[in-house]
Design a protein around this motif. Sequence first.
Motif, PDB file in Angstrom:
ATOM      1  N   ILE A  21      55.599  37.825  43.342  1.00 18.78           N
ATOM      2  CA  ILE A  21      56.466  39.007  43.317  1.00 18.78           C
ATOM      3  C   ILE A  21      56.048  39.957  42.194  1.00 18.78           C
ATOM      4  O   ILE A  21      55.993  41.174  42.388  1.00 18.78           O
ATOM      5  CB  ILE A  21      57.940  38.584  43.193  1.00 18.78           C
ATOM      6  N   ALA A  22      55.731  39.392  41.025  1.00 18.39           N
ATOM      7  CA  ALA A  22      55.269  40.239  39.917  1.00 18.39           C
ATOM      8  C   ALA A  22      53.954  40.927  40.286  1.00 18.39           C
ATOM      9  O   ALA A  22      53.766  42.116  40.006  1.00 18.39           O
ATOM     10  CB  ALA A  22      55.104  39.406  38.653  1.00 18.39           C
ATOM     11  N   GLY A  23      53.055  40.199  40.932  1.00 20.34           N
ATOM     12  CA  GLY A  23      51.781  40.788  41.350  1.00 20.34           C
ATOM     13  C   GLY A  23      51.952  41.889  42.376  1.00 20.34           C
ATOM     14  O   GLY A  23      51.272  42.920  42.325  1.00 20.34           O
ATOM     15  N   SER A  78      44.408  45.382  37.159  1.00 23.87           N
ATOM     16  CA  SER A  78      44.125  44.280  36.243  1.00 23.87           C
ATOM     17  C   SER A  78      45.314  43.314  36.156  1.00 23.87           C
ATOM     18  O   SER A  78      45.125  42.097  36.093  1.00 23.87           O
ATOM     19  CB  SER A  78      43.765  44.811  34.859  1.00 23.87           C
ATOM     20  N   ASN A  79      46.522  43.838  36.172  1.00 22.99           N
ATOM     21  CA  ASN A  79      47.705  42.975  36.161  1.00 22.99           C
ATOM     22  C   ASN A  79      47.893  42.262  37.501  1.00 22.99           C
ATOM     23  O   ASN A  79      48.389  41.139  37.538  1.00 22.99           O
ATOM     24  CB  ASN A  79      48.960  43.771  35.813  1.00 22.99           C
ATOM     25  N   VAL A  80      47.504  42.919  38.581  1.00 24.75           N
ATOM     26  CA  VAL A  80      47.557  42.266  39.900  1.00 24.75           C
ATOM     27  C   VAL A  80      46.639  41.050  39.902  1.00 24.75           C
ATOM     28  O   VAL A  80      47.031  39.972  40.365  1.00 24.75           O
ATOM     29  CB  VAL A  80      47.158  43.247  41.025  1.00 24.75           C
ATOM     30  N   ILE A  81      45.440  41.211  39.358  1.00 23.19           N
ATOM     31  CA  ILE A  81      44.492  40.097  39.299  1.00 23.19           C
ATOM     32  C   ILE A  81      45.079  38.946  38.487  1.00 23.19           C
ATOM     33  O   ILE A  81      45.006  37.780  38.890  1.00 23.19           O
ATOM     34  CB  ILE A  81      43.159  40.561  38.679  1.00 23.19           C
ATOM     35  N   GLY A 111      46.407  35.928  40.642  1.00 20.25           N
ATOM     36  CA  GLY A 111      45.485  34.829  40.375  1.00 20.25           C
ATOM     37  C   GLY A 111      46.176  33.626  39.762  1.00 20.25           C
ATOM     38  O   GLY A 111      45.890  32.477  40.108  1.00 20.25           O
ATOM     39  N   LEU A 112      47.093  33.872  38.838  1.00 14.70           N
ATOM     40  CA  LEU A 112      47.832  32.762  38.231  1.00 14.70           C
ATOM     41  C   LEU A 112      48.796  32.101  39.207  1.00 14.70           C
ATOM     42  O   LEU A 112      49.152  30.939  39.033  1.00 14.70           O
ATOM     43  CB  LEU A 112      48.598  33.243  37.003  1.00 14.70           C
ATOM     44  N   LEU A 115      37.708  43.810  42.907  1.00 15.48           N
ATOM     45  CA  LEU A 115      36.784  44.870  43.295  1.00 15.48           C
ATOM     46  C   LEU A 115      37.410  46.250  43.105  1.00 15.48           C
ATOM     47  O   LEU A 115      36.727  47.198  42.677  1.00 15.48           O
ATOM     48  CB  LEU A 115      36.345  44.683  44.745  1.00 15.48           C
ATOM     49  N   LEU A 116      38.698  46.405  43.401  1.00 17.16           N
ATOM     50  CA  LEU A 116      39.373  47.686  43.194  1.00 17.16           C
ATOM     51  C   LEU A 116      39.454  48.034  41.706  1.00 17.16           C
ATOM     52  O   LEU A 116      39.391  49.217  41.343  1.00 17.16           O
ATOM     53  CB  LEU A 116      40.772  47.658  43.805  1.00 17.16           C
ATOM     54  N   ASP A 117      39.591  47.034  40.872  1.00 18.52           N
ATOM     55  CA  ASP A 117      39.655  47.291  39.445  1.00 18.52           C
ATOM     56  C   ASP A 117      38.280  47.689  38.885  1.00 18.52           C
ATOM     57  O   ASP A 117      38.186  48.542  38.010  1.00 18.52           O
ATOM     58  CB  ASP A 117      40.169  46.052  38.719  1.00 18.52           C
ATOM     59  N   ILE A 118      37.230  47.068  39.421  1.00 22.54           N
ATOM     60  CA  ILE A 118      35.883  47.378  38.934  1.00 22.54           C
ATOM     61  C   ILE A 118      35.435  48.758  39.414  1.00 22.54           C
ATOM     62  O   ILE A 118      34.881  49.551  38.655  1.00 22.54           O
ATOM     63  CB  ILE A 118      34.885  46.297  39.383  1.00 22.54           C
ATOM     64  N   PHE A 119      35.689  49.070  40.688  1.00 24.94           N
ATOM     65  CA  PHE A 119      35.208  50.335  41.236  1.00 24.94           C
ATOM     66  C   PHE A 119      36.351  51.295  41.248  1.00 24.94           C
ATOM     67  O   PHE A 119      36.756  52.077  41.740  1.00 24.94           O
ATOM     68  CB  PHE A 119      34.602  50.134  42.624  1.00 24.94           C
TER      69      PHE A 119
END
Length: 84
Positions: free
Chosen positions: A24-26, A36-39, A43-44, A80-84
């Motif tokens: 939910i937080a993601g 970055s917070n989504v990852i 991820g966690l 990938l969205l965070d990198i590009f």
Amino acid sequence: MEKEVTTQKTNYNFNKYGYIAFVIAGIGFMFLKEWSNVIIFIGLALVFDPFDSKQPFPQRPLWQRLVLMGHAAIVLTALLLDIF
């Protein structure tokens, strides 16, 4: 003569609650487009396996494997969205 008393050990599985909270937080960060917070949060969430963690991955039902692999695909897409 004494009666034999048996007690059952109750197992509380808090993994589902942790998984739901992090997902939910993601999702919230996904709407804010803070990738970055989504990852981090999505991820966690994979750490908190919502299914039976004693069962090996190849022996799980197909739908559980698809859910976890889809979850990992979302994390990689956010990366990938965070990198590009």
